[in-house]
Scaffold this motif. Sequence first.
Motif, PDB file in Angstrom:
ATOM      1  N   GLY A  31     -24.077  -0.826 -35.374  1.00  0.00           N
ATOM      2  CA  GLY A  31     -24.960  -0.477 -34.265  1.00  0.00           C
ATOM      3  C   GLY A  31     -24.334  -0.655 -32.896  1.00  0.00           C
ATOM      4  O   GLY A  31     -24.952  -0.343 -31.881  1.00  0.00           O
ATOM      5  N   ARG A  32     -23.106  -1.160 -32.821  1.00  0.00           N
ATOM      6  CA  ARG A  32     -22.432  -1.379 -31.545  1.00  0.00           C
ATOM      7  C   ARG A  32     -21.248  -0.418 -31.410  1.00  0.00           C
ATOM      8  O   ARG A  32     -20.376  -0.391 -32.273  1.00  0.00           O
ATOM      9  N   LYS A  33     -21.201   0.349 -30.344  1.00  0.00           N
ATOM     10  CA  LYS A  33     -20.067   1.227 -30.097  1.00  0.00           C
ATOM     11  C   LYS A  33     -18.956   0.441 -29.415  1.00  0.00           C
ATOM     12  O   LYS A  33     -19.224  -0.464 -28.611  1.00  0.00           O
ATOM     13  N   THR A  34     -17.724   0.798 -29.728  1.00  0.00           N
ATOM     14  CA  THR A  34     -16.571   0.101 -29.188  1.00  0.00           C
ATOM     15  C   THR A  34     -15.642   1.092 -28.501  1.00  0.00           C
ATOM     16  O   THR A  34     -15.328   2.151 -29.057  1.00  0.00           O
ATOM     17  N   ILE A  45     -11.023  -3.899 -24.025  1.00  0.00           N
ATOM     18  CA  ILE A  45     -12.029  -3.391 -24.964  1.00  0.00           C
ATOM     19  C   ILE A  45     -13.424  -3.602 -24.392  1.00  0.00           C
ATOM     20  O   ILE A  45     -13.710  -4.638 -23.780  1.00  0.00           O
ATOM     21  N   VAL A  46     -14.298  -2.625 -24.604  1.00  0.00           N
ATOM     22  CA  VAL A  46     -15.701  -2.741 -24.194  1.00  0.00           C
ATOM     23  C   VAL A  46     -16.588  -2.612 -25.431  1.00  0.00           C
ATOM     24  O   VAL A  46     -16.488  -1.630 -26.174  1.00  0.00           O
ATOM     25  N   ILE A  47     -17.434  -3.599 -25.632  1.00  0.00           N
ATOM     26  CA  ILE A  47     -18.404  -3.598 -26.733  1.00  0.00           C
ATOM     27  C   ILE A  47     -19.773  -3.292 -26.159  1.00  0.00           C
ATOM     28  O   ILE A  47     -20.285  -4.025 -25.308  1.00  0.00           O
ATOM     29  N   CYS A  48     -20.373  -2.193 -26.590  1.00  0.00           N
ATOM     30  CA  CYS A  48     -21.684  -1.786 -26.074  1.00  0.00           C
ATOM     31  C   CYS A  48     -22.802  -2.448 -26.881  1.00  0.00           C
ATOM     32  O   CYS A  48     -22.912  -2.232 -28.094  1.00  0.00           O
ATOM     33  N   ILE A  49     -23.620  -3.227 -26.209  1.00  0.00           N
ATOM     34  CA  ILE A  49     -24.750  -3.907 -26.848  1.00  0.00           C
ATOM     35  C   ILE A  49     -25.972  -2.999 -26.778  1.00  0.00           C
ATOM     36  O   ILE A  49     -26.385  -2.597 -25.679  1.00  0.00           O
ATOM     37  N   PRO A  50     -26.564  -2.629 -27.927  1.00  0.00           N
ATOM     38  CA  PRO A  50     -27.732  -1.729 -27.923  1.00  0.00           C
ATOM     39  C   PRO A  50     -28.863  -2.269 -27.057  1.00  0.00           C
ATOM     40  O   PRO A  50     -29.053  -3.490 -26.949  1.00  0.00           O
ATOM     41  N   GLU A  51     -29.593  -1.373 -26.475  1.00  0.00           N
ATOM     42  CA  GLU A  51     -30.661  -1.753 -25.549  1.00  0.00           C
ATOM     43  C   GLU A  51     -31.707  -2.641 -26.201  1.00  0.00           C
ATOM     44  O   GLU A  51     -32.287  -3.513 -25.562  1.00  0.00           O
TER      45      GLU A  51
END
Length: 319
Positions: A31-34, A45-51
């Motif tokens: 569920g997390r895009k990287t 690196i950027v880890i996107c935390i879902p809303e």
Amino acid sequence: MFNDLGKLFGIEFDEEEITAPKGLPVYMTSGRKTFRLSLEDWGFIVICIPEMDRFGVVALKKQHEQYEKCFDSHVAFSFSGISKIQRDSLIKHRVPFIAQPIQIYLPFLGTMLTSSYRKEKELSIEKIMPATQSLYLFLLSKGGESVSKVAAANALGLTKMSISRASEQLEEVGLIIQENAGRSVLMRPKAYGRRGYELAKPYLINPVKETIIVKASDNLSSLPFAGETALSSYSMLGEPAIQTKAVSKDSDIIASLKRTDEKWDPESQCIRLQLWKYDPSIFSKDGIVDRISLAMSFTDNIDERIEDALDYCLEGLDG
């Protein structure tokens, strides 16, 4: 996606979505895009935390350390929006992040903070019913085994109608799969362990309806430990002076208990008793309430000590 970041710092990053390397827990990848942002031979690196993820800063700090070790690179988290309290706490713990509107804290690159914060959106997600939560916990406890509605109703002491309503709610929010098998309907969760918890977290309820202080007595001895007492068993948290136990709000023993005040009675003679919206003993193990219900019982005024212990406790879901 991160064009604004480059413009703010006068840098044109190459942006690439990548797959997280093996070795990380499922809840840190699913569920997390990287993304990798790079400039010639340097990048991070950027880890996107879902809303919809509700995050704790202590847990994120630990995850950040794991990510950096696994990627062998600087790592930052990306949020669609954060509050001032969240921003200040992330900075205090030196957790790099990017958030809208323009909240950037990248110790390895630069910092840009504003006094504007995204307003909290009212969640349209409906919290599940106590019976629904009971069913979900029961299904999780069965591992990969599919369970019929009849078996679930018998195990939980619920009517077929209640089970049908609960299963429909779980299916509606995408937590379980239902399949017809002859005359039976079989149910199984879409995910298990920590990931099963993370998927369900936005919908889960605090099982505690009320907490009372009662005199210690023999008829409380069989009740499972809850609260900080249970958390101390699942983590390195010190055990509190007054034990906490849990019982269903509909239990017959409640009427026979004598309420007291911990200020006037010795701590050794008091029990902090949580009255739960469903029977905690169904899911307890070794005299301790289940990890997921325990985590949901800590919803208000969580300090770093509790947050750290809860994160350690929830790691046990995958063990």
